[in-house]
Scaffold this active site. Structure first.
Site, PDB file in Angstrom:
ATOM      1  N   TYR A 135      15.387  12.229   7.479  1.00  0.00           N
ATOM      2  CA  TYR A 135      16.268  12.203   6.320  1.00  0.00           C
ATOM      3  C   TYR A 135      15.471  12.645   5.112  1.00  0.00           C
ATOM      4  O   TYR A 135      14.689  11.875   4.566  1.00  0.00           O
ATOM      5  CB  TYR A 135      16.785  10.780   6.151  1.00  0.00           C
ATOM      6  N   GLY A 401      -8.968 -18.953   2.427  1.00  0.00           N
ATOM      7  CA  GLY A 401      -9.761 -17.787   2.806  1.00  0.00           C
ATOM      8  C   GLY A 401      -9.262 -17.106   4.073  1.00  0.00           C
ATOM      9  O   GLY A 401      -9.150 -15.877   4.122  1.00  0.00           O
ATOM     10  N   THR A 422      11.171  -0.732  -3.038  1.00  0.00           N
ATOM     11  CA  THR A 422      11.223   0.588  -3.672  1.00  0.00           C
ATOM     12  C   THR A 422      12.229   1.506  -3.000  1.00  0.00           C
ATOM     13  O   THR A 422      13.037   2.150  -3.657  1.00  0.00           O
ATOM     14  CB  THR A 422       9.803   1.216  -3.618  1.00  0.00           C
ATOM     15  N   GLU A 424      15.419   2.838  -0.599  1.00  0.00           N
ATOM     16  CA  GLU A 424      16.847   2.474  -0.596  1.00  0.00           C
ATOM     17  C   GLU A 424      17.264   1.882  -1.937  1.00  0.00           C
ATOM     18  O   GLU A 424      18.103   0.994  -2.000  1.00  0.00           O
ATOM     19  CB  GLU A 424      17.160   1.496   0.547  1.00  0.00           C
TER      20      GLU A 424
HETATM   21  C1  LIG Z   1       7.378   3.793   2.675  1.00  0.00           C
HETATM   22  C2  LIG Z   1       8.416   4.713   2.088  1.00  0.00           C
HETATM   23  C3  LIG Z   1       9.296   5.372   2.936  1.00  0.00           C
HETATM   24  C4  LIG Z   1      10.243   6.258   2.424  1.00  0.00           C
HETATM   25  N1  LIG Z   1      11.074   6.920   3.288  1.00  0.00           N
HETATM   26  C5  LIG Z   1      11.917   7.877   2.793  1.00  0.00           C
HETATM   27  C6  LIG Z   1      12.724   8.691   3.674  1.00  0.00           C
HETATM   28  O1  LIG Z   1      12.681   8.520   4.895  1.00  0.00           O
HETATM   29  N2  LIG Z   1      13.496   9.658   3.133  1.00  0.00           N
HETATM   30  C7  LIG Z   1      13.559   9.884   1.779  1.00  0.00           C
HETATM   31  O2  LIG Z   1      14.256  10.772   1.350  1.00  0.00           O
HETATM   32  N3  LIG Z   1      12.826   9.123   0.908  1.00  0.00           N
HETATM   33  C8  LIG Z   1      12.001   8.134   1.386  1.00  0.00           C
HETATM   34  N4  LIG Z   1      11.247   7.375   0.514  1.00  0.00           N
HETATM   35  C9  LIG Z   1      11.332   7.601  -0.925  1.00  0.00           C
HETATM   36  C10 LIG Z   1      12.047   6.476  -1.669  1.00  0.00           C
HETATM   37  O3  LIG Z   1      13.400   6.514  -1.413  1.00  0.00           O
HETATM   38  C11 LIG Z   1      11.743   6.573  -3.177  1.00  0.00           C
HETATM   39  O4  LIG Z   1      10.380   6.381  -3.349  1.00  0.00           O
HETATM   40  C12 LIG Z   1      12.528   5.531  -3.941  1.00  0.00           C
HETATM   41  O5  LIG Z   1      13.856   5.944  -4.032  1.00  0.00           O
HETATM   42  C13 LIG Z   1      11.992   5.269  -5.340  1.00  0.00           C
HETATM   43  O6  LIG Z   1      12.063   6.409  -6.115  1.00  0.00           O
HETATM   44  P1  LIG Z   1      10.831   6.950  -6.932  1.00  0.00           P
HETATM   45  O7  LIG Z   1       9.666   6.931  -6.069  1.00  0.00           O
HETATM   46  O8  LIG Z   1      11.286   8.189  -7.552  1.00  0.00           O
HETATM   47  O9  LIG Z   1      10.618   5.857  -8.098  1.00  0.00           O
HETATM   48  P2  LIG Z   1      10.810   6.124  -9.652  1.00  0.00           P
HETATM   49  O10 LIG Z   1      12.256   6.224  -9.958  1.00  0.00           O
HETATM   50  O11 LIG Z   1       9.934   7.207 -10.111  1.00  0.00           O
HETATM   51  O12 LIG Z   1      10.276   4.727 -10.203  1.00  0.00           O
HETATM   52  C14 LIG Z   1       9.162   4.593 -11.089  1.00  0.00           C
HETATM   53  C15 LIG Z   1       9.485   3.499 -12.100  1.00  0.00           C
HETATM   54  O13 LIG Z   1      10.519   3.938 -12.958  1.00  0.00           O
HETATM   55  C16 LIG Z   1      11.521   2.973 -13.061  1.00  0.00           C
HETATM   56  N5  LIG Z   1      12.807   3.629 -13.286  1.00  0.00           N
HETATM   57  C17 LIG Z   1      13.285   4.738 -12.688  1.00  0.00           C
HETATM   58  N6  LIG Z   1      14.509   5.026 -13.165  1.00  0.00           N
HETATM   59  C18 LIG Z   1      14.810   4.075 -14.075  1.00  0.00           C
HETATM   60  C19 LIG Z   1      15.951   3.810 -14.910  1.00  0.00           C
HETATM   61  N7  LIG Z   1      17.013   4.605 -14.903  1.00  0.00           N
HETATM   62  N8  LIG Z   1      15.922   2.735 -15.718  1.00  0.00           N
HETATM   63  C20 LIG Z   1      14.861   1.923 -15.733  1.00  0.00           C
HETATM   64  N9  LIG Z   1      13.761   2.114 -14.957  1.00  0.00           N
HETATM   65  C21 LIG Z   1      13.741   3.188 -14.154  1.00  0.00           C
HETATM   66  C22 LIG Z   1      11.465   2.219 -11.748  1.00  0.00           C
HETATM   67  O14 LIG Z   1      11.995   0.921 -11.893  1.00  0.00           O
HETATM   68  C23 LIG Z   1       9.966   2.203 -11.456  1.00  0.00           C
HETATM   69  O15 LIG Z   1       9.408   1.111 -12.124  1.00  0.00           O
HETATM   70  C24 LIG Z   1      10.306   6.466   1.018  1.00  0.00           C
HETATM   71  C25 LIG Z   1       9.440   5.780   0.175  1.00  0.00           C
HETATM   72  C26 LIG Z   1       8.498   4.916   0.685  1.00  0.00           C
HETATM   73  C27 LIG Z   1       7.568   4.193  -0.249  1.00  0.00           C
HETATM   74  C1  LIG Z   2     -13.498 -12.223   0.740  1.00  0.00           C
HETATM   75  C2  LIG Z   2     -14.169 -13.555   0.816  1.00  0.00           C
HETATM   76  C3  LIG Z   2     -15.537 -13.659   0.614  1.00  0.00           C
HETATM   77  C4  LIG Z   2     -16.188 -14.886   0.721  1.00  0.00           C
HETATM   78  N1  LIG Z   2     -17.552 -14.937   0.561  1.00  0.00           N
HETATM   79  C5  LIG Z   2     -18.190 -16.117   0.790  1.00  0.00           C
HETATM   80  C6  LIG Z   2     -19.630 -16.200   0.747  1.00  0.00           C
HETATM   81  O1  LIG Z   2     -20.297 -15.214   0.477  1.00  0.00           O
HETATM   82  N2  LIG Z   2     -20.221 -17.376   1.035  1.00  0.00           N
HETATM   83  C7  LIG Z   2     -19.497 -18.492   1.342  1.00  0.00           C
HETATM   84  O2  LIG Z   2     -20.080 -19.539   1.603  1.00  0.00           O
HETATM   85  N3  LIG Z   2     -18.121 -18.470   1.375  1.00  0.00           N
HETATM   86  C8  LIG Z   2     -17.464 -17.311   1.114  1.00  0.00           C
HETATM   87  N4  LIG Z   2     -16.076 -17.261   1.155  1.00  0.00           N
HETATM   88  C9  LIG Z   2     -15.312 -18.467   1.473  1.00  0.00           C
HETATM   89  C10 LIG Z   2     -14.541 -19.023   0.281  1.00  0.00           C
HETATM   90  O3  LIG Z   2     -15.426 -19.607  -0.618  1.00  0.00           O
HETATM   91  C11 LIG Z   2     -13.473 -20.010   0.759  1.00  0.00           C
HETATM   92  O4  LIG Z   2     -12.551 -19.295   1.523  1.00  0.00           O
HETATM   93  C12 LIG Z   2     -12.781 -20.655  -0.420  1.00  0.00           C
HETATM   94  O5  LIG Z   2     -13.620 -21.615  -0.963  1.00  0.00           O
HETATM   95  C13 LIG Z   2     -11.439 -21.308  -0.069  1.00  0.00           C
HETATM   96  O6  LIG Z   2     -11.621 -22.317   0.840  1.00  0.00           O
HETATM   97  P1  LIG Z   2     -10.767 -22.427   2.171  1.00  0.00           P
HETATM   98  O7  LIG Z   2     -10.724 -21.108   2.792  1.00  0.00           O
HETATM   99  O8  LIG Z   2     -11.301 -23.582   2.884  1.00  0.00           O
HETATM  100  O9  LIG Z   2      -9.295 -22.786   1.658  1.00  0.00           O
HETATM  101  P2  LIG Z   2      -8.514 -24.181   1.958  1.00  0.00           P
HETATM  102  O10 LIG Z   2      -9.109 -25.244   1.129  1.00  0.00           O
HETATM  103  O11 LIG Z   2      -8.381 -24.401   3.391  1.00  0.00           O
HETATM  104  O12 LIG Z   2      -7.113 -23.775   1.326  1.00  0.00           O
HETATM  105  C14 LIG Z   2      -5.886 -23.756   2.082  1.00  0.00           C
HETATM  106  C15 LIG Z   2      -4.777 -24.304   1.202  1.00  0.00           C
HETATM  107  O13 LIG Z   2      -4.995 -25.696   0.983  1.00  0.00           O
HETATM  108  C16 LIG Z   2      -4.890 -26.000  -0.390  1.00  0.00           C
HETATM  109  N5  LIG Z   2      -5.769 -27.129  -0.705  1.00  0.00           N
HETATM  110  C17 LIG Z   2      -7.030 -27.346  -0.261  1.00  0.00           C
HETATM  111  N6  LIG Z   2      -7.492 -28.489  -0.769  1.00  0.00           N
HETATM  112  C18 LIG Z   2      -6.520 -29.001  -1.562  1.00  0.00           C
HETATM  113  C19 LIG Z   2      -6.405 -30.183  -2.378  1.00  0.00           C
HETATM  114  N7  LIG Z   2      -7.393 -31.047  -2.478  1.00  0.00           N
HETATM  115  N8  LIG Z   2      -5.259 -30.379  -3.058  1.00  0.00           N
HETATM  116  C20 LIG Z   2      -4.254 -29.505  -2.978  1.00  0.00           C
HETATM  117  N9  LIG Z   2      -4.303 -28.397  -2.217  1.00  0.00           N
HETATM  118  C21 LIG Z   2      -5.434 -28.150  -1.521  1.00  0.00           C
HETATM  119  C22 LIG Z   2      -5.294 -24.722  -1.097  1.00  0.00           C
HETATM  120  O14 LIG Z   2      -4.734 -24.677  -2.394  1.00  0.00           O
HETATM  121  C23 LIG Z   2      -4.717 -23.663  -0.174  1.00  0.00           C
HETATM  122  O15 LIG Z   2      -3.380 -23.442  -0.518  1.00  0.00           O
HETATM  123  C24 LIG Z   2     -15.443 -16.044   1.023  1.00  0.00           C
HETATM  124  C25 LIG Z   2     -14.040 -15.935   1.209  1.00  0.00           C
HETATM  125  C26 LIG Z   2     -13.409 -14.719   1.104  1.00  0.00           C
HETATM  126  C27 LIG Z   2     -11.924 -14.636   1.315  1.00  0.00           C
END
Ligand SMILES: Cc1cc2nc3c(=O)[nH]c(=O)nc-3n(C[C@H](O)[C@H](O)[C@H](O)COP(=O)(O)OP(=O)(O)OC[C@H]3O[C@@H](n4cnc5c(N)ncnc54)[C@H](O)[C@@H]3O)c2cc1C
Ligand SMILES: Cc1cc2nc3c(=O)[nH]c(=O)nc-3n(C[C@H](O)[C@H](O)[C@H](O)COP(=O)(O)OP(=O)(O)OC[C@H]3O[C@@H](n4cnc5c(N)ncnc54)[C@H](O)[C@@H]3O)c2cc1C
Lengths: 664, 664
Positions: A135, A401, A422, A424
């Site tokens: 399409y 994490g 975005t 449709e």
């Molecule tokens: C994964 C994917 C698959 C797709 N598959 C298809 C496909 O199979 N066939 C096909 O034909 N197309 C396809 N598309 C295209 C898709 O339909 C368009 O990207 C979509 O319609 C949005 O249009 P645009 O990219 O021009 O956004 P834009 O209109 O350029 O939007 C940019 C910004 O401008 C704003 N904006 C635009 N007009 C207004 C307005 N009048 N008032 C206020 N704000 C506005 C929007 O809100 C947005 O913030 C695909 C897109 C994606 C991402």
């Molecule tokens: C990209 C990346 C890089 C990292 N690098 C390092 C690194 O170099 N060295 C290292 O040691 N670690 C590293 N980490 C680990 C990171 O520090 C932990 O993932 C982080 O501290 C969050 O802990 P968690 O994953 O145990 O989350 P959790 O505590 O399991 O969180 C799960 C959910 O429980 C909720 N929750 C937890 N406790 C409470 C509470 N008391 N009250 C209410 N809600 C709670 C949280 O809000 C969350 O929604 C890395 C993680 C990432 C994603």
């Protein structure tokens, strides 16, 4: 041996019949059984395996997608699946592919816009996949504004052909799924030009590739547009770019149901009502709403199960720590999303009914409900997809994490889902369309026109503008009539305020532009009301199964009261509720969370997702998270060797001081 | 020939001195010149090229990262860069790598927690990168709750060694960056056990890999944990898993600044004040706040430029269509994010000052401000990173379909940014800590204790509980005192309401748990107040440059009023402002958007991002979007051949009807 189930205790706490809830979720016993059977079929087929998807290179992923598509068709034939079964199977394969566009857009475009002759010529080949189509509407320069497309189709009366051409860079077709590498044909939207006059955008069937060796036909430049968001995800699709250099097609490849070009090059409009074409749009958007509930349910299922497995802090006397699902902050982030999944499900069900209804009416030449139905699907498409996109990411954060790992399933789910906001119809553009219809409805109230369908409440605008919410105690918020009136009053007041402001402008369009973000908020309020009211209506039906209805009532209240909390400014500033009543709503919400808590795992079990479909180590049915995370790690390609490629060139020289070093 | 600039007209519209604004953004002329020079250096170096990053396989990406790191060090030496210059260079390389952890966590851990002897032994090797280290704290089972770590370090007095061991699956170290494939050493956090007693979590320096051939040492199991969110992004990092099987290290590899284990195995606490260790945490979080403004500025820069290039709808008489940046809906989504970038920038600047201040105080044994500083950095870390993560995705949506392409730069920016919401303290957990301190502050008010620092306003709680906002006309909202009082009143009232509810509970902890999501909201209100007030304070300074201050005033007002609109429920339901005043705030906000509009492109130019650093076809300085998008497409690996791999097996059989087909 009993199968391992770390969540067994959670499951035993549920106070309702999960099997019956599965049927409610699926829509019917028949639908449940079908999807249960097919999802297991897919899960057990090694070709459909997807756990390594995010590690594949783009080319590998693409080939894997071609393979899965072919296999899906093969299984469909072998098992003699019905249309419903095979589309269910394809949903469970869960990998975007050209087939979506071929069956979902190319064929419907011909069915909807082609003449009987054209249908007879093209559809049999398309059904058999002797040709594969896409399409091709969007261009580099135009997406939302379809009327601005630049590709031209100029009629040449000498040869009885159209010349399809891309006159500018921005007229290059851009985005169509399946276009890049697979499609042999496309429905191409182009400006029809005949006798030197531009008749606007029309659809044309254009062959792109040779049916012998798949090479692009002369004059056609076609390719893939490159990597998209995430790994795996939508990169399985060959979204494409396409340019035409004066490509000629026979005149009868213009889709001529609505308008024709005669042999002489005369443009003629048929008496076929254009409005009928809207039916397709409504249909596609209705499907998007239904699918939003599915995507959301997957994310919520993962986050809920993992939140019940994950323990952090709060160990007393060396006992186990607190399950993070017991933290009220976790509940107040998670349970509204769980409730939304159910809410969107029922909204989708209702939209499906609405679609059937409007189709019947259209066939009887009754176009009266079309604008409202159009607004309603556009609006629900917008708010359900925006909410779902945000919710998937919130679910990921709720997993701490570990949610950041691809094997949590959430990164890919997010990446593959978000374009729903975005395509449709861009969500903001959609809401502006809803707002237009709301403003029209309000302005017609003075002339006594009774609004219908989902705008019926605006007929009671006088009451709604001055009614007072009667809540005095927290439990008063459990009355559906109270909730409904609060949401109706909010939506009505916001629309009326906008309409009043608009009337202060001498130029209506300028006014509309100026206050457009208020209009969008009014449209959101209107659409949220629809969802709340459809949930409430659903609960007025009989729903069998022990405790099932009670659970749904809780979820309905959670949905409504959490929205009320989120948009409190709307409700309080329009005087629909008082600050005291808002505090009572919050109190009630906390109580509701406590009631949802013991049922949470069972409520996500009711979605009946297989582990294959969820594709998440954190969301596993058995909760055996840590063991599987650990095993998963070793599949990383970096673990193929102990010493990584690049060590000798780029690390060892530091350690051996063959590089001079400095602080980075 | 003039260089192409599709945005020249936009740039000419600006009513302020962009060059001066660049200096304000950078912090000083010197900082501006440094970052300008270094960013161009990086941009012009082919090794640092990153436009193909999302297409690389994991192994290729990882090797590319090793190469870039080595090259960065090499350039640093060759050019004899200062510490500031080299860390700037590294920021502009913009690819997460083991070096971040080596320099940012491993070395500081030794500097902060090591004794003088330990520092003398280890730091010279680490500075020279003769050893490379990481920070191994988090385990499979424990992240947020560090006190719950399970790895053990048991003292063996016989050999004067610690035995490091992973007793359970969940005790496996999991996540540390640089651990998987690169680090030769780690600071490992483990429970210190001596004489059969558990003294809680301590840091230990442990060698993991042979310095000869990089193979893991006996007893060490180590590897990469696999793919993370997105393509490219954080997958350049080897986050790792690590298990110990009774690995022995000498006693003096326990970091002993705060507590020691003697030769006999006696546990001794030094008189070194533990609080000093908090300094590092404050430092790291302060950096995260600063970086949030950078990440946000990149997203906003892309979305703003593209919104000025993109035209859609509204063509009059065949003229050009409307730039989408002219739509009020686009402005109301985008400009608050632009304002936030500046707001976070100044908050980060102030936090940096605060860090210097608290460090001085700590050195003078003044711990009085520590709790407040701690709360403040934890809170700002939480709200700036959450807002930035959401904002990046909103910017992507603002770019319509094209934002979904990797070459827009936004998918990778999002994927690499979001873990900021989780690491260095999960954002919800952080806000709960802020709330604790707020509740303590409020409860101490009765005893006459004067709150200081950012909680000073709570000292005026009586006034704030009953003050009335004096706004009568829209422009009254431009007075900083009015905005400040509204935000102070809101924060104070929310905190006091929580404190009152808490006092109704007999068990304070239970109360805290029960209303924790209200507490989080109060904490957010408090933190937003800090950002607003620091922005206002910034504007009380002299700021040179034509029109620069006026622009910043507009942005400050946009930031505050858009927050007010977003959280209207808080303001109105606590009676801080009336619904009429909220309508006036909205009116003022619309006027402000009109003032920002002509300056928008110049305001993002002031970030001074190179095209290399932005890494976005949509955000290009010259606005030549369509041409470059088109060129970019052809780099897709799927375009290597016209006919895709898999065609013969999986597509051709359909077309030739060698497969039997059926509808999917
Ligand atoms: C994964 C994917 C698959 C797709 N598959 C298809 C496909 O199979 N066939 C096909 O034909 N197309 C396809 N598309 C295209 C898709 O339909 C368009 O990207 C979509 O319609 C949005 O249009 P645009 O990219 O021009 O956004 P834009 O209109 O350029 O939007 C940019 C910004 O401008 C704003 N904006 C635009 N007009 C207004 C307005 N009048 N008032 C206020 N704000 C506005 C929007 O809100 C947005 O913030 C695909 C897109 C994606 C991402
Ligand atoms: C990209 C990346 C890089 C990292 N690098 C390092 C690194 O170099 N060295 C290292 O040691 N670690 C590293 N980490 C680990 C990171 O520090 C932990 O993932 C982080 O501290 C969050 O802990 P968690 O994953 O145990 O989350 P959790 O505590 O399991 O969180 C799960 C959910 O429980 C909720 N929750 C937890 N406790 C409470 C509470 N008391 N009250 C209410 N809600 C709670 C949280 O809000 C969350 O929604 C890395 C993680 C990432 C994603």
């Amino acid at each position: 041996m009993e199968p391992l189930d770390y969540l067994a205790e959670e499951r035993s706490k549920a106070s309702f019949d999960v099997e019956e809830m599965k049927i409610v979720w699926a829509g019917s016993r028949q639908a449940y059984e079908l999807s249960d059977r097919i999802s297991r079929l897919v899960a057990s087929d090694p070709v459909f395996r997807k756990d390594n998807r995010t590690m594949l290179s783009r080319k590998e992923l693409f080939k894997d997608t071609l393979r899965k598509t072919a296999h899906a068709v093969k299984r469909t034939v072998e098992l003699n699946l019905s249309e419903e079964e095979s589309s269910t199977l394809w949903n469970y394969v869960d990998q975007p592919a050209y087939a979506n566009l071929h069956w979902g857009m190319f064929i419907p475009a011909i069915e909807g816009q082609g003449t009987e002759e054209q249908k007879q010529k093209w559809l049999p080949m398309a059904y058999k996949m002797q040709i594969i189509g896409c399409y091709a509407q969007t261009e580099l320069g135009h997406g939302s504004n379809v009327q601005g497309l630049e590709t031209t189709a100029t009629f040449d009366p000498q040869t009885d052909e159209f010349v399809i051409h891309s006159p500018t860079l921005t007229s290059s077709k851009w985005w169509p799924g399946g276009l890049g590498k697979v499609s042999t044909h496309a429905v191409v939207y182009a400006r029809l030009i005949t006798n030197g006059q531009d008749y606007g955008v029309q659809g044309f069937i254009v062959q792109l590739r040779s049916l012998d060796d798949h090479s692009p036909l002369p004059g056609i430049t076609v390719g893939d547009i490159g990597m998209k968001f995430g790994s795996g995800a939508y990169n399985s699709m060959d979204n494409g770019v396409l340019r035409f250099d004066h490509v000629r097609i026979p005149r009868d490849q213009m889709l001529m149901r609505v308008s024709q070009v005669t042999r002489e090059g005369k443009y003629v409009r048929s008496d076929f009502p254009r409005q009928l074409l809207y039916g397709t749009m409504v249909s596609v958007r209705q499907i998007i709403v239904s699918e939003s509930s599915i995507a959301l349910s997957r994310a919520v299922c993962i986050a809920t199960r993992y939140s019940a497995v994950r323990r952090q802090f709060g160990s007393q006397n060396g006992g186990p720590e607190t399950q993070v699902i017991n933290y009220k902050t976790q509940q107040s982030r998670l349970f509204p999303l769980l409730a939304s999944a159910y809410a969107f499900r029922f909204a989708g069900e209702w939209l499906q009914w609405l679609y059937t209804d409007v189709t019947k009416r259209l066939q009887a030449n009754d176009f009266s409900t079309l604008p409202e139905v159009h607004a309603c699907t556009a609006g629900l498409k917008s708010i359900t997809t925006s909410a779902t996109a945000d919710a998937i990411e919130e679910c990921r954060k709720l997993c701490g994490g570990h949610g950041y790992l691809s094997c949590s399933g959430l990164p890919e789910l997010f990446a593959v889902y978000i374009p729903n906001c975005t395509y449709e119809g861009d969500n903001t553009v959609m809401l502006l369309q809803v707002a237009r219809i709301l403003m029209k409805t309000v302005s017609q109230l003075v002339s006594g026109k009774k609004p219908g369908g989902t705008t019926t409440y605006l007929g009671r605008v006088e009451h709604l503008m001055q009614c007072h919410c009667e809540v005095q105690r927290a439990e008063d918020w459990l009355k559906p009539s109270v909730i409904l009136e609060a949401f109706e009053a909010r939506a009505a007041r916001m629309s009326v305020t906008c309409a009043k402001t608009l009337s202060g402008f001498s130029n209506l369009e300028e006014g509309f532009a100026e206050i457009s973000s208020d209009l969008v908020e009014a449209a959101v309020a209107h659409c949220q009301l629809i969802i709340v009211s459809k949930f409430i209506e659903k609960l007025q039906q009989e729903i069998p199964g022990k405790g099932v209805k009670t659970q749904l009532e809780n979820l309905c209240n959670v949905y409504a009261l959490s929205l009320l909390h989120k948009h409190l400014g709307d409700f309080v500033s329009t005087g629909c509720i008082t600050p005291e009543q808002s505090a009572l709503a919050n109190e009630q919400l906390r109580l509701l969370y406590s009631q949802v808590r013991p049922n949470a795992v069972a409520l996500v079990d009711a979605f009946n997702h297989t582990d294959h479909y969820l594709g998440s180590v954190l969301g596993r049915y058995d909760g055996n998270v840590y063991q599987k995370l650990y095993e998963e790690a070793w599949k990383s390609p970096l673990n193929d060797t102990d010493v990584p490629d690049g060590y000798h060139e780029y690390i060892r020289p530091f350690l051996k001081q063959h590089f001079r070093t400095a602080r980075l």
